[in-house]
Design a protein around this motif. Sequence first.
Motif, PDB file in Angstrom:
ATOM      1  N   ALA A   1      -7.758  -7.290   3.345  1.00 36.84           N
ATOM      2  CA  ALA A   1      -6.000  -6.673   3.070  1.00 36.84           C
ATOM      3  C   ALA A   1      -6.410  -6.613   1.716  1.00 36.84           C
ATOM      4  O   ALA A   1      -6.032  -5.087   1.577  1.00 36.84           O
ATOM      5  CB  ALA A   1      -5.384  -6.910   3.731  1.00 36.84           C
ATOM      6  N   MET A   2      -5.965  -7.135   0.682  1.00 39.36           N
ATOM      7  CA  MET A   2      -6.198  -6.958  -0.385  1.00 39.36           C
ATOM      8  C   MET A   2      -7.435  -6.635  -1.244  1.00 39.36           C
ATOM      9  O   MET A   2      -7.356  -5.624  -1.934  1.00 39.36           O
ATOM     10  CB  MET A   2      -5.713  -8.241  -1.068  1.00 39.36           C
ATOM     11  N   LEU A   3      -8.259  -6.728  -0.437  1.00 35.24           N
ATOM     12  CA  LEU A   3      -9.599  -5.816  -0.897  1.00 35.24           C
ATOM     13  C   LEU A   3     -10.093  -4.709  -1.008  1.00 35.24           C
ATOM     14  O   LEU A   3     -10.055  -3.861  -1.139  1.00 35.24           O
ATOM     15  CB  LEU A   3     -10.513  -6.750  -0.436  1.00 35.24           C
TER      16      LEU A   3
ATOM     17  N   ILE B   1       2.120 -13.521  -6.526  1.00 35.58           N
ATOM     18  CA  ILE B   1       1.369 -13.200  -4.974  1.00 35.58           C
ATOM     19  C   ILE B   1       2.143 -14.656  -4.110  1.00 35.58           C
ATOM     20  O   ILE B   1       1.684 -14.311  -2.556  1.00 35.58           O
ATOM     21  CB  ILE B   1       0.121 -13.424  -5.556  1.00 35.58           C
ATOM     22  N   SER B   2       2.631 -15.441  -4.537  1.00 35.17           N
ATOM     23  CA  SER B   2       3.130 -16.497  -3.397  1.00 35.17           C
ATOM     24  C   SER B   2       3.666 -15.951  -1.990  1.00 35.17           C
ATOM     25  O   SER B   2       3.494 -16.614  -1.386  1.00 35.17           O
ATOM     26  CB  SER B   2       3.666 -17.091  -4.339  1.00 35.17           C
TER      27      SER B   2
ATOM     28  N   GLY C   1      -6.557   0.183  -5.372  1.00 31.23           N
ATOM     29  CA  GLY C   1      -6.219  -0.252  -6.551  1.00 31.23           C
ATOM     30  C   GLY C   1      -4.896  -1.332  -6.243  1.00 31.23           C
ATOM     31  O   GLY C   1      -4.200  -1.034  -5.528  1.00 31.23           O
ATOM     32  N   TYR C   2      -5.212  -2.898  -6.739  1.00 30.26           N
ATOM     33  CA  TYR C   2      -4.549  -3.694  -6.924  1.00 30.26           C
ATOM     34  C   TYR C   2      -4.553  -4.463  -8.331  1.00 30.26           C
ATOM     35  O   TYR C   2      -5.320  -5.550  -8.505  1.00 30.26           O
ATOM     36  CB  TYR C   2      -5.166  -4.600  -5.461  1.00 30.26           C
ATOM     37  N   PHE C   3      -3.102  -4.457  -8.412  1.00 30.80           N
ATOM     38  CA  PHE C   3      -3.055  -4.804 -10.149  1.00 30.80           C
ATOM     39  C   PHE C   3      -3.096  -6.328 -10.273  1.00 30.80           C
ATOM     40  O   PHE C   3      -3.900  -7.126 -10.853  1.00 30.80           O
ATOM     41  CB  PHE C   3      -2.076  -4.751 -10.640  1.00 30.80           C
ATOM     42  N   ASP C   4      -2.796  -7.359  -9.230  1.00 29.95           N
ATOM     43  CA  ASP C   4      -3.052  -8.912  -8.742  1.00 29.95           C
ATOM     44  C   ASP C   4      -4.229  -9.333  -8.176  1.00 29.95           C
ATOM     45  O   ASP C   4      -4.064 -10.721  -7.462  1.00 29.95           O
ATOM     46  CB  ASP C   4      -1.387  -9.226  -8.270  1.00 29.95           C
ATOM     47  N   MET C   5      -4.985  -8.815  -8.420  1.00 26.45           N
ATOM     48  CA  MET C   5      -6.157  -8.997  -7.009  1.00 26.45           C
ATOM     49  C   MET C   5      -6.860 -10.406  -7.773  1.00 26.45           C
ATOM     50  O   MET C   5      -7.649 -11.358  -6.711  1.00 26.45           O
ATOM     51  CB  MET C   5      -6.954  -7.968  -7.160  1.00 26.45           C
ATOM     52  N   ALA C   6      -7.293 -10.441  -8.964  1.00 25.04           N
ATOM     53  CA  ALA C   6      -7.967 -11.463  -9.997  1.00 25.04           C
ATOM     54  C   ALA C   6      -7.354 -12.348  -9.517  1.00 25.04           C
ATOM     55  O   ALA C   6      -7.725 -13.260  -9.511  1.00 25.04           O
ATOM     56  CB  ALA C   6      -8.141 -10.599 -11.275  1.00 25.04           C
TER      57      ALA C   6
ATOM     58  N   ALA D   1       0.927  -1.204   0.139  1.00 26.53           N
ATOM     59  CA  ALA D   1      -0.091  -0.124  -0.078  1.00 26.53           C
ATOM     60  C   ALA D   1       1.105   1.402  -0.197  1.00 26.53           C
ATOM     61  O   ALA D   1       2.357   1.455   0.717  1.00 26.53           O
ATOM     62  CB  ALA D   1      -1.189  -0.258   1.174  1.00 26.53           C
ATOM     63  N   LYS D   2       0.317   2.279  -0.669  1.00 31.43           N
ATOM     64  CA  LYS D   2       1.511   4.028  -1.115  1.00 31.43           C
ATOM     65  C   LYS D   2       0.461   4.150   0.226  1.00 31.43           C
ATOM     66  O   LYS D   2       1.019   5.385  -0.066  1.00 31.43           O
ATOM     67  CB  LYS D   2       1.342   4.004  -2.532  1.00 31.43           C
ATOM     68  N   HIS D   3      -0.609   4.344   0.172  1.00 32.77           N
ATOM     69  CA  HIS D   3      -1.511   5.479   1.154  1.00 32.77           C
ATOM     70  C   HIS D   3      -2.487   4.925   2.614  1.00 32.77           C
ATOM     71  O   HIS D   3      -2.397   5.162   3.327  1.00 32.77           O
ATOM     72  CB  HIS D   3      -2.886   5.792   0.105  1.00 32.77           C
TER      73      HIS D   3
END
Length: 327
Positions: A140-142, A286-287, A149-154, A46-48
Amino acid sequence: MDCQMIVSEISQRKQKDGGIKEVVWIAAGGSHGGFYPAHYFLDQEAKHIRSKNITSNEFVKAPPKFIGKNTVAVICSMRGTAETIEAAELAKKLGATTIALYVDESKLTEICTYKIAYQSLAIDESDFSKTNSVYGLRLAMLLMNEVEGYFDMAIALDEFKKIDQVYKQAALDIRPKAIKWGLQNRESTSIHIMGSGPTYGAAYIFSICNVMEMLQIDSPTVNSCDFFHGPFEVINEETSVFLLMGQGRSRSNDERAARFLKQFGGHKVFVLDAKEIGLNQFDERISEYFNHLIFAPILNNVFMRELAYQIKKDYNTRTYMWKASYK
C-alpha cells in the motif's frame, strides 16, 4: 521479485492505460482482516488512489464497477481458499493486475500475475516482518509512493525492520497479563472485543478467528466510537470486554471507552495498551499504521492461546469448518 520491484513493474506497465487508480484487497476470514492496515493506510493518506477491502465471496457475487485495467488486486490466501481463487479469476477477467499473497502454492498462485510468499503469524518461528499484513501495508505504501508520493516512505521502510524484534519481546513481556486475563475469563460465554481506527482490523480478527472460530465463544466486535451509540447498554459488572487502546489519532476514542468501562464495568474489563506491546518504539510519524502488525500476532499467539489453556480447549478443533458442507 520483491514488493518494490512488483510495484515498479506494474506502474510502468500501466502507464499506457492511464496508470494505477484503484487498489482492491481481496481475501476471506483472517486474511481479509489482515488487509485492514493496508486499506486503512490508503484510505487515510491517498488523495487519488481508491482503496477497497472486500471479502472474497462478496467480490465474486458483487464485484465493484470500478474494477478494470487501472486496478491492482491484491489477493491473499494461505493455502488457496476456493472462493478466493474464484475471486482472483474474476479480478483477472475484469482486467485487474493481480498479486497473490500465499504460504503454500495453489491455483491462486497459478492465476495471479505476481506472487509474494509470506510467513504465518501463528507460527512462533516466523519472521514477523514478513507476515501477510506487513506485506499488504508495504505494498500500500509503495503503491501510493509510486502514484502520488509518500513523504514518510523512507522512514517506514526502516521501521519495518523493527517489527520482528518488537513483537517477540512484547510476546514475552505481556504474558503475565494474558495469564491473568485467561483466568478471569475461564467461564465467560461472551467476550466483547473493542478497537477503533487502525486497531479495528486486529479487534475483528481476534473476535471472529480467535475467540469464535478457535475457542467457540461468542464474541461481538465493537468500534470504540460506536460503543456509545448502542453497545454500551449491555455493560454491567459481569460483562467481559477486551479493549485495544491504539497508538495514533484515534487513541482518544479508545481512552473515552476505557473511562466509561472503568466506571460502569467490572472485573472482566481488560485494556491492552499499544504502549505495553512496543508500538511507541516506532517513529511517531508512521506508528499509527503499525498497530495491527503487533496487536494481531499478540492476540493470536499470547491471549488466545492462554485462554485456550485455561478452558482446556484444543484451538485446532472445529465444529463445522472442514466438516460440514457450506457451499
